[in-house]
Write a protein that holds these residues in place. Structure first.
Motif, PDB file in Angstrom:
ATOM      1  N   SER A 185      14.224  81.647  65.204  1.00 43.44           N
ATOM      2  CA  SER A 185      14.386  80.366  64.508  1.00 43.44           C
ATOM      3  C   SER A 185      15.238  79.406  65.323  1.00 43.44           C
ATOM      4  CB  SER A 185      15.032  80.592  63.132  1.00 43.44           C
ATOM      5  OG  SER A 185      14.180  81.370  62.303  1.00 43.44           O
ATOM      6  N   GLU A 186      16.313  79.933  65.902  1.00 44.26           N
ATOM      7  CA  GLU A 186      17.170  79.067  66.715  1.00 44.26           C
ATOM      8  C   GLU A 186      16.427  78.576  67.952  1.00 44.26           C
ATOM      9  OE1 GLU A 186      21.437  78.995  69.096  1.00 44.26           O
ATOM     10  OE2 GLU A 186      21.110  80.487  67.511  1.00 44.26           O
ATOM     11  N   SER A 210      14.341  75.758  67.042  1.00 48.83           N
ATOM     12  CA  SER A 210      15.154  74.575  66.772  1.00 48.83           C
ATOM     13  C   SER A 210      15.633  73.936  68.067  1.00 48.83           C
ATOM     14  CB  SER A 210      16.359  74.945  65.892  1.00 48.83           C
ATOM     15  OG  SER A 210      17.332  75.662  66.625  1.00 48.83           O
ATOM     16  N   ARG A 211      15.637  74.709  69.151  1.00 50.95           N
ATOM     17  CA  ARG A 211      16.028  74.193  70.469  1.00 50.95           C
ATOM     18  C   ARG A 211      14.852  73.542  71.195  1.00 50.95           C
ATOM     19  NH1 ARG A 211      20.484  77.400  73.546  1.00 50.95           N
ATOM     20  NH2 ARG A 211      21.857  78.150  71.889  1.00 50.95           N
ATOM     21  N   ASP A 214      16.434  85.500  63.417  1.00 42.38           N
ATOM     22  CA  ASP A 214      17.379  84.383  63.542  1.00 42.38           C
ATOM     23  C   ASP A 214      17.320  83.775  64.942  1.00 42.38           C
ATOM     24  OD1 ASP A 214      18.217  84.678  60.942  1.00 42.38           O
ATOM     25  OD2 ASP A 214      19.988  85.875  61.441  1.00 42.38           O
TER      26      ASP A 214
END
Length: 387
Positions: free
Chosen positions: A34-35, A38-39, A31
């Protein structure tokens, strides 16, 4: 030693409901990856950064074993302030005099303040911690006690890695993820890292000049008021209204002087100030000026903050404090019993932890006033039994 709670972390605390924690560690790391992407971090950077991360049981044990903060001020300060540390502070103050002079010019922060932090955090850089920093940060982010603090620090460490200033496998420090000689978290390094030695790099582990300039920048960013005092030992009249004492009460230095408060050395500054009685009316007494409150942005422990602030004054020439003859401190179990009784009366003491922090002191003072006891906010067995 340090309980980290930076201003940046406080500002992010409102998003905790959106932060994930717990579950299996491997799913949590996925997780996080993935974050991170996304950043805007590229997949190769993210995968390399997290490639060898692992959960650290040693970090969790350290996080839950902070009994040192249950000690009272006199015991705690005597443990931390040895004559050897006093001597070393003088030695390092002279050795890096040009850096301290620069800090005073640019930030208005006394060398005593930074020498005290440097001494307590890492013994002047000699003991910086050997916990893998990435493992520590991810472990504490996964743990659901304070994800609002540690999750952002993981992404800050990732940014340092992208810049070439962090090694996932080799960067080490304290159990709570702080790095370097004055123990700064990754977000603080990004915001306040300074090149103090002029070599074009910020090396908080190897360069005392970088570490000290960065620490000064951090204190300044947290609200340090230039060229003002922070703590001053005083003597108090026996007829003082004790309900006026405590960090939740403030008057001007002139008003305190008019009530008979006298400095042990120097002059009382005509600034807003509180009377701090770390062990009640029969123990040491200090005037706490606005800069004293900045210490709580560095560390939330009342006993650590008071000791660090006092040591800073001692380095600058203040005498050893007058210990007085305080009423003996309650044991950790007794403090927890008191905190439960205070909670039952509707007081918010910040949790039952056996630590006499500011919220517990305020509740104690309120109950002392109600019961007609001297309201000096120092918990005693008499108060415990009366409740």
């Amino acid at each position: 030693m340090r309980i980290p709670l930076t201003l940046a972390a406080i500002c992010l605390a409102g998003s905790v409901s959106a932060q994930q924690c717990g579950g299996t560690f491997s799913n949590f790391v996925n997780d996080m990856k993935s974050e991170a992407m996304s950043r805007g971090f590229d997949a190769n950077t993210v995968n390399n950064f997290f490639a060898n991360v692992s959960q650290s049981d040693a970090v969790l044990r350290a996080d839950r074993a902070q009994g040192v903060f249950q000690k009272d001020f006199i015991e705690f300060s005597r443990n931390l302030i040895s004559q050897n540390r006093v001597n070393n502070a003088a030695t390092y103050g002279q050795r890096f005099a040009s850096t301290f002079d620069r800090i005073e010019r640019e930030y208005g922060i006394s060398k005593g303040v930074l020498l005290a932090f440097w001494a307590f955090e890492t013994d002047f850089g000699q003991v910086q911690g050997n916990f893998n920093t990435l493992n520590a940060l991810v472990t504490l982010a996964h743990d659901c006690r304070r994800p609002e603090l540690f999750r952002p620090q993981v992404f800050a460490a990732l940014e340092l890695y992208r810049r070439g200033d962090f090694s996932p496998t080799n960067t080490t420090g304290a159990w709570a993820g702080e790095i370097g000689q004055v123990q700064m978290l990754p977000e603080d390094i990004i915001a306040n890292g300074r090149d103090g030695d002029g070599d074009g790099h910020v090396d908080l582990k190897g360069s005392p000049e970088d570490a000290l300039m960065s620490g000064a920048s951090m204190l300044s960013s947290l609200g340090w008021r230039p060229n003002e005092p922070w703590l001053q030992e005083v003597t108090l009249p026996s007829n003082l209204d004790w309900s006026l004492t405590g960090l939740n009460h403030e008057m001007s230095g002139a008003e305190w002087a008019s009530l008979g408060v006298q400095p042990r050395t120097g002059q009382i500054a005509n600034l807003p100030a509180s009377i701090l009685l770390p062990m009640g009316r029969n123990g040491p007494a200090f005037l706490a000026y606005p800069n004293f409150h900045v210490y709580f942005e560095w560390n939330k422990s009342m006993v650590y903050v008071t000791t660090a602030a006092y040591f800073g004054t001692r380095i600058m020439g203040a005498p050893a404090y007058n210990a007085g003859n305080p009423t003996p401190a309650l044991s950790g179990e007794e403090v927890m019993s008191l905190q439960r009784k205070l909670q039952a009366r509707g007081h918010d003491v910040g949790g039952v932890d056996g630590i006499v922090g500011e919220m517990t002191r305020e509740a104690v003072q309120t109950e002392q006033e109600r019961l007609g006891m001297p309201a000096d906010a120092w918990p005693t067995r008499e108060l415990l039994n009366s409740l």
